[in-house]
Design a protein around this motif. Structure first.
Motif, mmCIF file in Angstrom:
data_model
loop_
_atom_site.group_PDB
_atom_site.id
_atom_site.type_symbol
_atom_site.label_atom_id
_atom_site.label_comp_id
_atom_site.label_asym_id
_atom_site.label_seq_id
_atom_site.Cartn_x
_atom_site.Cartn_y
_atom_site.Cartn_z
ATOM 1 N N PHE A 159 1.606 -5.067 -7.452
ATOM 2 C CA PHE A 159 0.343 -5.786 -7.278
ATOM 3 C C PHE A 159 -0.703 -4.957 -6.536
ATOM 4 C CE2 PHE A 159 3.274 -9.161 -8.158
ATOM 5 C CZ PHE A 159 2.531 -10.142 -8.801
ATOM 6 N N ALA A 160 -0.300 -3.864 -5.905
ATOM 7 C CA ALA A 160 -1.205 -3.067 -5.064
ATOM 8 C C ALA A 160 -2.503 -2.663 -5.766
ATOM 9 C CB ALA A 160 -0.483 -1.841 -4.507
ATOM 10 N N PRO A 161 -2.469 -2.267 -7.041
ATOM 11 C CA PRO A 161 -3.735 -1.880 -7.692
ATOM 12 C C PRO A 161 -4.763 -3.014 -7.802
ATOM 13 C CG PRO A 161 -1.867 -1.026 -8.923
ATOM 14 C CD PRO A 161 -1.313 -1.971 -7.892
ATOM 15 N N SER A 162 -4.340 -4.262 -7.642
ATOM 16 C CA SER A 162 -5.263 -5.406 -7.707
ATOM 17 C C SER A 162 -6.023 -5.622 -6.400
ATOM 18 C CB SER A 162 -4.490 -6.684 -8.045
ATOM 19 O OG SER A 162 -3.848 -6.552 -9.285
ATOM 20 N N TYR A 163 -5.682 -4.877 -5.364
ATOM 21 C CA TYR A 163 -6.306 -5.031 -4.047
ATOM 22 C C TYR A 163 -7.474 -4.064 -3.891
ATOM 23 C CZ TYR A 163 -2.892 -8.354 -2.402
ATOM 24 O OH TYR A 163 -2.174 -9.500 -2.234
ATOM 25 N N ASP A 164 -8.420 -4.422 -3.016
ATOM 26 C CA ASP A 164 -9.597 -3.583 -2.784
ATOM 27 C C ASP A 164 -9.229 -2.267 -2.121
ATOM 28 O OD1 ASP A 164 -11.458 -5.549 -3.740
ATOM 29 O OD2 ASP A 164 -11.262 -6.600 -1.823
ATOM 30 N N ILE A 165 -8.362 -2.356 -1.116
ATOM 31 C CA ILE A 165 -7.997 -1.170 -0.335
ATOM 32 C C ILE A 165 -6.496 -1.165 -0.111
ATOM 33 C CG2 ILE A 165 -8.262 0.026 1.893
ATOM 34 C CD1 ILE A 165 -11.080 -1.179 2.067
ATOM 35 N N ARG A 166 -5.911 0.010 -0.297
ATOM 36 C CA ARG A 166 -4.480 0.192 -0.034
ATOM 37 C C ARG A 166 -4.354 1.092 1.198
ATOM 38 N NH1 ARG A 166 -2.256 1.624 -6.016
ATOM 39 N NH2 ARG A 166 -0.289 1.883 -4.895
ATOM 40 N N ILE A 167 -3.529 0.644 2.137
ATOM 41 C CA ILE A 167 -3.320 1.403 3.371
ATOM 42 C C ILE A 167 -1.834 1.708 3.480
ATOM 43 C CG2 ILE A 167 -3.402 1.300 5.904
ATOM 44 C CD1 ILE A 167 -5.970 -0.474 5.471
ATOM 45 N N VAL A 168 -1.512 2.990 3.545
ATOM 46 C CA VAL A 168 -0.120 3.399 3.683
ATOM 47 C C VAL A 168 0.223 3.413 5.167
ATOM 48 C CG1 VAL A 168 1.549 5.254 3.299
ATOM 49 C CG2 VAL A 168 -0.214 4.781 1.576
ATOM 50 N N ASN A 169 1.248 2.645 5.521
ATOM 51 C CA ASN A 169 1.684 2.601 6.912
ATOM 52 C C ASN A 169 2.819 3.601 7.116
ATOM 53 O OD1 ASN A 169 2.278 2.060 9.529
ATOM 54 N ND2 ASN A 169 2.982 -0.042 9.199
ATOM 55 N N ASP A 170 2.408 4.859 7.269
ATOM 56 C CA ASP A 170 3.346 5.929 7.568
ATOM 57 C C ASP A 170 3.352 6.184 9.068
ATOM 58 O OD1 ASP A 170 5.164 7.934 7.153
ATOM 59 O OD2 ASP A 170 3.744 9.378 6.349
#
Length: 189
Positions: A159-170
């Motif tokens: 579903f991530a591509p449907s979101y405005d912003i993706r933030i990787v919690n590394d």
């Protein structure tokens, strides 16, 4: 000025609640949680309208039929939780930004409903293997339960591509800073 809606979703173990709580503790962004509704009985110390909106089974099902929720989920058979439209609208009318800590399908639906009034943030792990290490590090679940969570996480990541912003919690501090920057830019803070 009317508040905006901030949607934060992530697979379990990705740090979503930790990130939100850090930002709330900092207090630099006017964000309030909407009070969720449920059809379960109140636990000791819980207050109607503060902890949850406690609805009867019939009231909850009628609210679904009347399209009164921005999102809801049957978490366990017969046990519902949801976010009332009236609650989101009330908070926004009061001038507060509303933060919704919700599952990925609910997040997509809320974004579709509110469009530009909502910012949809997706917190994701650096990889499924990194998520496995985090979940195992908690020491709270069996290997079978961890495998189930990882399977669900792989589905949720779709579903991530449907979101405005993706933030990787590394790196948690960087993820908090990236989330804060995105929200401040969106709300004009």
């Amino acid at each position: 000025m009317e508040g905006k809606i901030i949607i934060v979703s992530a697979p379990s173990g990705c740090g979503k609640s930790t990130i939100i709580n850090r930002l709330l503790q900092k207090g630099e962004i006017d964000m309030k949680f909407s009070v969720s509704a449920t059809n379960r009985q109140p636990r000791e110390g819980e207050v109607h309208g503060v902890s949850y909106w406690f609805l009867t089974d019939e009231e909850f099902r009628q609210a679904i039929a009347d399209d009164n929720f921005v999102e809801y989920e049957e978490v366990y058979p017969g046990r519902f939780y949801g976010t009332l439209k009236s609650e989101v609208e009330r908070r926004c009318r009061e001038g507060h930004n509303v933060v919704l800590d919700i599952d990925v399908k609910g997040g997509v639906n809320v974004k579709r409903m509110y469009g530009e009034r909502a910012l949809a943030l997706f917190i994701e792990p650096p990889s499924i293997d990194a998520l496995r290490v985090r979940l195992e590090g908690r020491g709270t679940e069996s290997p079978e339960a961890i495998s189930q969570r990882l399977g669900k996480a792989e589905y949720e990541l779709s579903f991530a591509p449907s979101y405005d912003i993706r933030i990787v919690n590394d790196d948690l501090d960087k993820a908090v800073a990236d989330t804060e920057k995105a929200i401040k830019q969106f709300v004009g803070a």
